[in-house]
Write a protein that holds these residues in place. Structure first.
Motif, PDB file in Angstrom:
ATOM      1  N   TYR A 352       0.851  -1.199   0.000  1.00 19.05           N
ATOM      2  CA  TYR A 352       0.000   0.000   0.000  1.00 19.05           C
ATOM      3  C   TYR A 352       0.881   1.241   0.000  1.00 19.05           C
ATOM      4  CZ  TYR A 352      -4.021   2.977   1.110  1.00 19.05           C
ATOM      5  OH  TYR A 352      -5.009   3.919   1.067  1.00 19.05           O
ATOM      6  N   ASP A 353       0.344   2.288  -0.565  1.00 15.27           N
ATOM      7  CA  ASP A 353       1.066   3.552  -0.673  1.00 15.27           C
ATOM      8  C   ASP A 353       1.082   4.226   0.702  1.00 15.27           C
ATOM      9  OD1 ASP A 353       2.337   5.632  -1.811  1.00 15.27           O
ATOM     10  OD2 ASP A 353       0.761   6.131  -3.250  1.00 15.27           O
ATOM     11  N   VAL A 380      -2.436   2.186  -4.093  1.00 21.43           N
ATOM     12  CA  VAL A 380      -3.597   2.205  -3.208  1.00 21.43           C
ATOM     13  C   VAL A 380      -4.547   1.088  -3.650  1.00 21.43           C
ATOM     14  CG1 VAL A 380      -3.375   4.634  -2.612  1.00 21.43           C
ATOM     15  CG2 VAL A 380      -4.721   3.979  -4.621  1.00 21.43           C
ATOM     16  N   CYS A 381      -5.664   0.981  -2.940  1.00 25.12           N
ATOM     17  CA  CYS A 381      -6.558  -0.164  -3.140  1.00 25.12           C
ATOM     18  C   CYS A 381      -7.041  -0.302  -4.583  1.00 25.12           C
ATOM     19  CB  CYS A 381      -7.750  -0.038  -2.197  1.00 25.12           C
ATOM     20  SG  CYS A 381      -8.523   1.587  -2.246  1.00 25.12           S
ATOM     21  N   THR A 382      -7.342   0.813  -5.241  1.00 28.50           N
ATOM     22  CA  THR A 382      -7.827   0.744  -6.618  1.00 28.50           C
ATOM     23  C   THR A 382      -6.788   0.091  -7.517  1.00 28.50           C
ATOM     24  OG1 THR A 382      -8.994   2.821  -6.255  1.00 28.50           O
ATOM     25  CG2 THR A 382      -8.724   2.132  -8.530  1.00 28.50           C
ATOM     26  N   VAL A 410     -15.579   1.186   5.000  1.00 27.58           N
ATOM     27  CA  VAL A 410     -15.238   0.254   6.074  1.00 27.58           C
ATOM     28  C   VAL A 410     -16.120   0.525   7.295  1.00 27.58           C
ATOM     29  CG1 VAL A 410     -12.863   0.110   5.249  1.00 27.58           C
ATOM     30  CG2 VAL A 410     -13.418   1.721   7.071  1.00 27.58           C
ATOM     31  N   HIS A 432     -12.478   2.493  -0.442  1.00 27.74           N
ATOM     32  CA  HIS A 432     -11.713   1.256  -0.475  1.00 27.74           C
ATOM     33  C   HIS A 432     -12.218   0.417  -1.644  1.00 27.74           C
ATOM     34  CE1 HIS A 432      -9.063  -1.773   0.899  1.00 27.74           C
ATOM     35  NE2 HIS A 432      -9.979  -2.611   1.321  1.00 27.74           N
ATOM     36  N   ASP A 433     -11.333  -0.342  -2.259  1.00 33.49           N
ATOM     37  CA  ASP A 433     -11.686  -1.150  -3.427  1.00 33.49           C
ATOM     38  C   ASP A 433     -11.318  -2.608  -3.195  1.00 33.49           C
ATOM     39  OD1 ASP A 433     -12.365   1.189  -4.782  1.00 33.49           O
ATOM     40  OD2 ASP A 433     -11.394   0.530  -6.626  1.00 33.49           O
ATOM     41  N   THR A 451      -5.541  -5.602  -1.354  1.00 29.18           N
ATOM     42  CA  THR A 451      -4.825  -4.594  -0.576  1.00 29.18           C
ATOM     43  C   THR A 451      -4.609  -5.068   0.863  1.00 29.18           C
ATOM     44  OG1 THR A 451      -6.100  -3.016  -1.869  1.00 29.18           O
ATOM     45  CG2 THR A 451      -4.790  -2.130  -0.065  1.00 29.18           C
ATOM     46  N   TRP A 452      -5.593  -5.750   1.404  1.00 28.82           N
ATOM     47  CA  TRP A 452      -5.489  -6.237   2.783  1.00 28.82           C
ATOM     48  C   TRP A 452      -4.987  -7.689   2.814  1.00 28.82           C
ATOM     49  CZ3 TRP A 452     -10.685  -4.292   5.406  1.00 28.82           C
ATOM     50  CH2 TRP A 452     -10.682  -2.891   5.380  1.00 28.82           C
ATOM     51  N   ARG A 453      -4.682  -8.209   1.625  1.00 25.11           N
ATOM     52  CA  ARG A 453      -4.162  -9.568   1.462  1.00 25.11           C
ATOM     53  C   ARG A 453      -5.105 -10.601   2.080  1.00 25.11           C
ATOM     54  NH1 ARG A 453       0.194  -6.583   2.895  1.00 25.11           N
ATOM     55  NH2 ARG A 453       0.764  -7.656   4.813  1.00 25.11           N
ATOM     56  N   ASP A 468     -15.215  -5.773   7.913  1.00 25.90           N
ATOM     57  CA  ASP A 468     -14.832  -4.356   7.907  1.00 25.90           C
ATOM     58  C   ASP A 468     -15.027  -3.747   6.515  1.00 25.90           C
ATOM     59  OD1 ASP A 468     -13.939  -1.959   8.937  1.00 25.90           O
ATOM     60  OD2 ASP A 468     -11.807  -2.480   8.855  1.00 25.90           O
ATOM     61  N   GLY A 513     -10.701  -9.561  10.772  1.00 25.62           N
ATOM     62  CA  GLY A 513      -9.828  -8.435  11.023  1.00 25.62           C
ATOM     63  C   GLY A 513      -8.361  -8.730  10.778  1.00 25.62           C
ATOM     64  N   HIS A 514      -8.083  -9.854  10.175  1.00 23.41           N
ATOM     65  CA  HIS A 514      -6.681 -10.226  10.034  1.00 23.41           C
ATOM     66  C   HIS A 514      -6.361 -10.618   8.607  1.00 23.41           C
ATOM     67  CE1 HIS A 514      -6.279 -10.160  14.385  1.00 23.41           C
ATOM     68  NE2 HIS A 514      -7.464 -10.710  14.397  1.00 23.41           N
ATOM     69  N   MET A 515      -5.128 -10.453   8.257  1.00 20.34           N
ATOM     70  CA  MET A 515      -4.737 -10.779   6.903  1.00 20.34           C
ATOM     71  C   MET A 515      -4.501 -12.272   6.790  1.00 20.34           C
ATOM     72  SD  MET A 515      -2.481  -7.610   5.761  1.00 20.34           S
ATOM     73  CE  MET A 515      -1.111  -7.981   6.781  1.00 20.34           C
TER      74      MET A 515
ATOM     75  N   ASP B  21      -2.988  -3.598   9.795  1.00 21.01           N
ATOM     76  CA  ASP B  21      -2.549  -3.677   8.392  1.00 21.01           C
ATOM     77  C   ASP B  21      -3.697  -3.678   7.405  1.00 21.01           C
ATOM     78  OD1 ASP B  21       0.188  -3.512   8.693  1.00 21.01           O
ATOM     79  OD2 ASP B  21       0.379  -5.653   9.114  1.00 21.01           O
ATOM     80  N   ARG B  22      -4.750  -2.943   7.716  1.00 19.74           N
ATOM     81  CA  ARG B  22      -5.862  -2.779   6.772  1.00 19.74           C
ATOM     82  C   ARG B  22      -5.966  -1.287   6.417  1.00 19.74           C
ATOM     83  NH1 ARG B  22     -10.538  -4.523   9.898  1.00 19.74           N
ATOM     84  NH2 ARG B  22      -9.134  -4.569  11.665  1.00 19.74           N
ATOM     85  N   PRO B  23      -5.092  -0.844   5.505  1.00 18.26           N
ATOM     86  CA  PRO B  23      -5.066   0.585   5.178  1.00 18.26           C
ATOM     87  C   PRO B  23      -6.270   1.009   4.341  1.00 18.26           C
ATOM     88  CG  PRO B  23      -3.551  -0.622   3.773  1.00 18.26           C
ATOM     89  CD  PRO B  23      -4.096  -1.618   4.759  1.00 18.26           C
ATOM     90  N   VAL B  24      -6.663   2.260   4.522  1.00 16.98           N
ATOM     91  CA  VAL B  24      -7.786   2.785   3.757  1.00 16.98           C
ATOM     92  C   VAL B  24      -7.602   4.291   3.610  1.00 16.98           C
ATOM     93  CG1 VAL B  24      -9.233   3.085   5.801  1.00 16.98           C
ATOM     94  CG2 VAL B  24     -10.316   2.768   3.589  1.00 16.98           C
ATOM     95  N   GLN B  62      -4.163   8.444  -9.622  1.00 19.45           N
ATOM     96  CA  GLN B  62      -4.936   8.154  -8.408  1.00 19.45           C
ATOM     97  C   GLN B  62      -6.106   9.128  -8.268  1.00 19.45           C
ATOM     98  OE1 GLN B  62      -1.615   8.359  -5.682  1.00 19.45           O
ATOM     99  NE2 GLN B  62      -1.468   6.124  -5.521  1.00 19.45           N
TER     100      GLN B  62
END
Lengths: 522, 76
Positions: A352-353, A380-382, A410, A432-433, A451-453, A468, A513-515, B21-24, B62
């Motif tokens: 992620y950026d 980023v997510c997109t 979220v 978020h995407d 993005t969140w794997r 989320d 909530g976890h990857m 680790d859940r960025p947004v 972006q």
């Protein structure tokens, strides 16, 4: 030079068709010119894009059908019987023109430029050797070193060989067939029953769907979260199940409501119908070829186990029809499909950026450089959704999954004691995407958040009160694939029953909530 | 002006936050100072604060994406 023998009324159509025969193969520009010959479209930009081959088949279809007169249709049908013309077309070209004429549905994901029908795309010795080398590097654990060298890091002495191998790999792209994967040496054998899967209905009784309705959007509502609530705000819930049709509308059962909703079909398509890939993705890029080859090789053993004929079982004793997804074999097949999809997810190494992802070799990535971004990318997510979608797309019609690009919000910044309407607005206020992934023919819907794997999440894990995410709309770059004639089957002759209702009795599994443990760290 | 990798910088900034680790992306701004101000405000007002808040300058690509999905207004 072969010549078109079939008499045609439209001279421009004949000329464009002969140009394709002279060319000896199908490409998007020549098919676009053929369509333009009978299309009455006056949209300059559309016409230019058509003639220059800038549109994939699914985007061309609408333009072509709008301009099709009865005479042009007759010409087109006659042309499809002409030996010289037909012998020049690839599978996508034949399918596209038949779809224009209304003879068959357009198959999702096709691209022009494949080998003429009856043959698979040619694979030269260098490509076969390159696949062999990729297998060797995966087996001995050295592939990452070659990727690093290729982007200018690590052992510079490996760079030339890495680029030579990546460049020589076969091009796998949307529209490639299972036979192409096998002939290239990427797979030992194709899945069984692919055609049955590809023509299976997407909208049939028992399928879970997202739907607009009044919902209980209170995050403290536990299992009632996102059930129907007549006094709640209008939102999108995935707690709908398609049960039939009435007066040209879908009947959707929503948990918490006794009577089914009658929903405009367009609304269901907008929220559930799969999306295509980006035409800006270059499937001939060496890094894209390498990442697709890596995923293909890693899923090869699972692909050999895929048998779509095992996904249908007879209905209960005395019942009419059949059921997709019920029974042990069917459940195992869905799990195999998920493992294949996970392999694609796991070959993508993006961060992620976050303001610090500027380490050497890391580049910003999206559809335009999907393969390179997957080697060491940032976005980023997109952007991460786009890379995941475009690398996965060539597998979709073969391994059996649809992808829907989602933009949403979220849950975690929402005040759970606020009025339900405020909670819903809060959930939708982020950007978020992610992807919704629906496996065919079982139509089991999952969520993949690159993005969140997090991959292969159930709807409960992704969208439940402990999840989320809230799916607000389709993503800005989402292009729906055309609706196929076989997409709807509400007759009851076949239903889906692949899983318990995803929200019904599920407990908080702890994954929300976890990857995923199998994801990579970029 | 372009980034070190040749991307075109845009004229807007973004506020992001992450938890587990859940960025947004949380908000957008017209300057770095405004973005940092918004980040501080979100940190104060989130019911349960995230683990980290930060700002980045957005690239043109972006911005196009976030305008496309409606998060950033078209005229921003």
């Amino acid at each position: 030079m072969p010549t078109i023998q079939t008499p045609l009324r439209n001279a421009a159509l004949r000329s464009a068709a002969q140009d394709i025969v002279n060319l000896g193969r199908t490409d998007a520009a020549s098919i676009g010119k053929l369509v333009a010959a009978f299309s009455s479209t006056s949209a300059g930009a559309s016409l230019d894009a058509l003639k220059n081959g800038l549109l994939p088949p699914d985007q061309m279809l609408g333009i072509a059908q709008r301009g099709l007169t009865a005479d042009a249709k007759n010409d087109l049908v006659a042309l499809l019987g002409d030996a010289a013309f037909k012998g020049t077309l690839d599978a996508t070209g034949i399918n596209f023109l038949k779809a224009v004429a209304g003879l068959e549905p357009l198959r999702a994901g096709g691209v022009f430029g494949g080998a003429p029908i009856g043959s698979t795309a040619p694979v030269d010795n260098a490509a076969t050797a390159a696949v062999g080398k990729m297998k060797e590097w995966i087996k001995n654990g050295s592939l990452e070193r070659y990727y690093e060298a290729a982007i200018g890091l690590g052992d510079a002495g490996l760079k030339d060989e890495a680029m030579r191998i990546f460049n020589a790999l076969p091009q796998i792209k949307p529209g490639s067939t299972a036979a192409d994967f096998v002939k290239a040496g990427l797979w030992s054998s194709p899945p069984k029953g692919i055609e049955e899967m590809q023509k299976s209905a997407r909208y049939l009784p028992g399928r879970e769907v997202k739907v607009h309705t009044n919902v209980n959007s209170n995050l403290s509502a536990g299992r009632d979260f996102m059930t129907y609530d007549a006094s709640g705000p209008v939102g999108i819930t995935c707690r709908g199940t398609l049960i039939g049709e009435k007066n040209g509308k879908f009947l959707v059962e929503v948990e918490g409501k006794a009577e089914p909703l009658e929903v405009d079909k367009k609304d269901i398509y907008d929220l559930n119908h799969p999306h295509s890939y980006s035409p800006s993705c270059n499937y001939n890029d060496p890094f894209t070829k390498a990442k697709i080859a890596e995923a293909a090789i890693k899923m090869s053993d699972d692909v050999a186990k895929l048998d779509f004929t095992k996904m249908k079982t007879d209905g209960p004793s005395g019942a009419i029809g059949a059921i997709f997804g019920r029974g042990r074999s069917a459940e195992e097949m869905v799990e195999v499909q998920k493992r294949c999809f996970q392999q694609i997810h796991d070959v993508i190494h993006m961060k992620y950026d976050d303001g610090t992802a500027n380490d050497p070799g890391r580049v910003s990535g999206d559809s335009n450089n999907a393969g390179r971004a997957a080697v060491k990318g940032r976005g980023v997510c997109t952007q991460q959704r786009q890379v995941m979608r475009d690398l996965a797309y060539p597998f979709s019609g073969i391994v059996g999954f649809d992808m829907f690009s989602v933009t949403g919000g979220v849950h975690r910044h929402t005040n759970r004691s606020a009025p339900a309407g405020d909670q819903l607005r809060s959930m939708a206020s982020c950007a978020h995407d992610w992807l919704e992934v629906t496996f065919r023919p079982s139509m089991e819907m999952t969520v993949c958040d690159r993005t969140w794997r997090q991959c292969n999440m159930s709807l409960f894990e992704a969208y439940g009160p402990y999840g989320d995410r809230y799916p607000t709309q389709k993503a800005y770059d989402a292009t729906p694939v055309p609706l196929a004639a076989t997409d709807e089957n509400l007759t009851g002759s076949i239903t889906v029953d692949s899983y318990d209702k995803q929200f019904g009795d599920a407990d908080h599994s702890g994954r929300q909530g976890h990857m995923t443990a199998t994801g990579n760290n970029g | 002006m372009a980034t070190e990798q040749g991307e075109d910088w845009g004229h807007l900034w973004a506020v992001h936050s992450t938890k587990d680790d859940r960025p947004v992306m949380r908000a957008w701004a017209k300057s770095e100072a405004e973005a940092k101000q918004k980040a501080d405000e979100l940190k104060r007002t989130d019911p349960v604060p995230d683990d980290r808040y930060w700002t980045t300058r957005l690239t043109k690509h972006q911005i196009e994406a976030f305008k496309g999905n409606g998060f950033i207004p078209p005229n921003a």
